[in-house]
Design a protein around this motif. Sequence first.
Motif, PDB file in Angstrom:
ATOM      1  N   GLU A 265       0.803  -1.222   0.000  1.00 53.73           N
ATOM      2  CA  GLU A 265       0.000   0.000   0.000  1.00 53.73           C
ATOM      3  C   GLU A 265       0.837   1.275   0.000  1.00 53.73           C
ATOM      4  OE1 GLU A 265      -3.488   0.261   2.262  1.00 53.73           O
ATOM      5  OE2 GLU A 265      -4.168  -1.726   1.684  1.00 53.73           O
ATOM      6  N   VAL A 266       2.147   1.144  -0.193  1.00 52.71           N
ATOM      7  CA  VAL A 266       3.024   2.318  -0.222  1.00 52.71           C
ATOM      8  C   VAL A 266       3.863   2.258  -1.504  1.00 52.71           C
ATOM      9  CG1 VAL A 266       4.781   3.659   0.994  1.00 52.71           C
ATOM     10  CG2 VAL A 266       3.108   2.325   2.300  1.00 52.71           C
ATOM     11  N   ASN A 267       3.332   2.879  -2.544  1.00 53.22           N
ATOM     12  CA  ASN A 267       3.947   2.895  -3.870  1.00 53.22           C
ATOM     13  C   ASN A 267       3.743   4.292  -4.448  1.00 53.22           C
ATOM     14  OD1 ASN A 267       4.269  -0.215  -4.217  1.00 53.22           O
ATOM     15  ND2 ASN A 267       2.175   0.104  -3.540  1.00 53.22           N
ATOM     16  N   TYR A 268       4.789   4.862  -5.021  1.00 57.53           N
ATOM     17  CA  TYR A 268       4.729   6.217  -5.549  1.00 57.53           C
ATOM     18  C   TYR A 268       5.022   6.220  -7.041  1.00 57.53           C
ATOM     19  CZ  TYR A 268       4.836   7.782  -0.721  1.00 57.53           C
ATOM     20  OH  TYR A 268       4.542   7.988   0.604  1.00 57.53           O
TER      21      TYR A 268
ATOM     22  N   ILE B 144       0.236   5.928  -4.525  1.00 56.24           N
ATOM     23  CA  ILE B 144       0.116   7.271  -3.966  1.00 56.24           C
ATOM     24  C   ILE B 144       0.679   8.272  -4.964  1.00 56.24           C
ATOM     25  CG2 ILE B 144       0.782   8.808  -2.082  1.00 56.24           C
ATOM     26  CD1 ILE B 144       1.269   6.186  -0.406  1.00 56.24           C
ATOM     27  N   HIS B 145      -0.140   9.276  -5.292  1.00 52.42           N
ATOM     28  CA  HIS B 145       0.346  10.408  -6.077  1.00 52.42           C
ATOM     29  C   HIS B 145       0.669  11.510  -5.076  1.00 52.42           C
ATOM     30  CE1 HIS B 145      -0.649   8.738  -9.931  1.00 52.42           C
ATOM     31  NE2 HIS B 145      -1.943   8.702  -9.683  1.00 52.42           N
ATOM     32  N   GLN B 146       1.891  11.963  -5.107  1.00 52.37           N
ATOM     33  CA  GLN B 146       2.364  13.025  -4.218  1.00 52.37           C
ATOM     34  C   GLN B 146       2.781  14.175  -5.126  1.00 52.37           C
ATOM     35  OE1 GLN B 146       6.350  12.558  -2.250  1.00 52.37           O
ATOM     36  NE2 GLN B 146       5.047  12.068  -0.503  1.00 52.37           N
ATOM     37  N   THR B 147       1.916  15.174  -5.272  1.00 50.69           N
ATOM     38  CA  THR B 147       2.182  16.247  -6.231  1.00 50.69           C
ATOM     39  C   THR B 147       2.264  17.587  -5.518  1.00 50.69           C
ATOM     40  OG1 THR B 147      -0.178  16.511  -6.699  1.00 50.69           O
ATOM     41  CG2 THR B 147       1.066  15.048  -8.148  1.00 50.69           C
ATOM     42  N   ARG B 148       3.257  18.348  -5.912  1.00 47.97           N
ATOM     43  CA  ARG B 148       3.441  19.681  -5.348  1.00 47.97           C
ATOM     44  C   ARG B 148       2.186  20.514  -5.634  1.00 47.97           C
ATOM     45  NH1 ARG B 148       7.810  21.156  -3.123  1.00 47.97           N
ATOM     46  NH2 ARG B 148       9.149  19.605  -4.070  1.00 47.97           N
ATOM     47  N   THR B 149       1.690  21.226  -4.638  1.00 48.21           N
ATOM     48  CA  THR B 149       0.437  21.975  -4.793  1.00 48.21           C
ATOM     49  C   THR B 149       0.534  23.030  -5.887  1.00 48.21           C
ATOM     50  OG1 THR B 149       1.097  23.467  -3.005  1.00 48.21           O
ATOM     51  CG2 THR B 149      -0.315  21.599  -2.417  1.00 48.21           C
ATOM     52  N   ARG B 150       1.721  23.575  -6.121  1.00 55.41           N
ATOM     53  CA  ARG B 150       1.865  24.638  -7.125  1.00 55.41           C
ATOM     54  C   ARG B 150       1.972  24.103  -8.555  1.00 55.41           C
ATOM     55  NH1 ARG B 150       7.682  25.432  -4.948  1.00 55.41           N
ATOM     56  NH2 ARG B 150       8.918  24.378  -6.542  1.00 55.41           N
ATOM     57  N   ASN B 151       2.005  22.778  -8.715  1.00 51.10           N
ATOM     58  CA  ASN B 151       2.086  22.189 -10.049  1.00 51.10           C
ATOM     59  C   ASN B 151       0.671  22.098 -10.635  1.00 51.10           C
ATOM     60  OD1 ASN B 151       2.533  20.709 -12.376  1.00 51.10           O
ATOM     61  ND2 ASN B 151       4.155  19.492 -11.438  1.00 51.10           N
ATOM     62  N   ILE B 152       0.219  23.219 -11.142  1.00 50.40           N
ATOM     63  CA  ILE B 152      -1.160  23.362 -11.618  1.00 50.40           C
ATOM     64  C   ILE B 152      -1.495  22.352 -12.713  1.00 50.40           C
ATOM     65  CG2 ILE B 152      -2.835  24.963 -12.646  1.00 50.40           C
ATOM     66  CD1 ILE B 152      -1.898  25.905  -9.904  1.00 50.40           C
ATOM     67  N   ALA B 153      -0.632  22.196 -13.695  1.00 50.83           N
ATOM     68  CA  ALA B 153      -0.933  21.327 -14.843  1.00 50.83           C
ATOM     69  C   ALA B 153      -1.107  19.871 -14.417  1.00 50.83           C
ATOM     70  CB  ALA B 153       0.149  21.446 -15.906  1.00 50.83           C
TER      71      ALA B 153
ATOM     72  N   ARG C 197      -2.972  11.822  -3.300  1.00 48.86           N
ATOM     73  CA  ARG C 197      -4.116  11.142  -3.913  1.00 48.86           C
ATOM     74  C   ARG C 197      -3.813   9.650  -3.872  1.00 48.86           C
ATOM     75  NH1 ARG C 197      -6.328  15.193  -7.974  1.00 48.86           N
ATOM     76  NH2 ARG C 197      -4.914  16.961  -7.797  1.00 48.86           N
ATOM     77  N   TYR C 198      -4.852   8.861  -3.653  1.00 51.99           N
ATOM     78  CA  TYR C 198      -4.667   7.421  -3.520  1.00 51.99           C
ATOM     79  C   TYR C 198      -5.455   6.692  -4.604  1.00 51.99           C
ATOM     80  CZ  TYR C 198      -3.148   9.163   0.981  1.00 51.99           C
ATOM     81  OH  TYR C 198      -2.508   9.866   1.967  1.00 51.99           O
ATOM     82  N   VAL C 199      -4.779   5.772  -5.261  1.00 53.00           N
ATOM     83  CA  VAL C 199      -5.412   4.934  -6.284  1.00 53.00           C
ATOM     84  C   VAL C 199      -5.295   3.492  -5.807  1.00 53.00           C
ATOM     85  CG1 VAL C 199      -5.408   4.204  -8.681  1.00 53.00           C
ATOM     86  CG2 VAL C 199      -4.679   6.534  -8.096  1.00 53.00           C
TER      87      VAL C 199
END
Length: 188
Positions: free
Chosen positions: A95-98, A135-144, A176-178
């Motif tokens: 359950e821990v994959n990026y 797990i998607h770990q995306t910087r909040t400022r990465n709008i696209a 975000r979790y998939v």
Amino acid sequence: MGVHASVNTPVGIAAIRDLDPEDLSAIVRFWYDSGVDFLDLIGIDRSRLGTREHTHQRFHRAIWRGDLNQQNAAFAITVGGDFVGYTLLNRYAPEVNYSHWHITNPGLRGAGLSTALYPHRIKTYFDLFPMERLIHQTRTRNIAVNRMLDKYVPIAETRYIEDPDGVAVPGEFHLRYVFRKDVPRFFT
């Protein structure tokens, strides 16, 4: 060299295929020749990135070998058969994959490749590896990137992460979790 998925896009047939050792020089160029401003924009920690040789070796180890226990696996993104980017899966536990991905060809950023390939990329991960959650770990400022992910997966939480996955500097990230069970709905 296996092709895991392909899809027609406005810029041509885009595909996800096994990474080849010949692709590694393009990945190294992306990280070291894109410029300081670009690396700052995407929030890269130079000490975690390491040297060109370190990056080459890291991705060489990530070439898919068919090993279900392989901790890091990278796949090429192509358009019309030409390498234009890559995706990397870092695995730690079921359950821990990026997931990480980059369109290395600047002329194709914003062309919809990430959106078109997203369901196929995620399916490839779950088809090849015994994992239950990504797990998607995306910087909040990465709008696209966040706009693209909003089409598929809602934000579960937003928080400051001191030690983010990959080579990013600490900062504010959306998580975000998939789950495996989510994959079929990406194709409806």
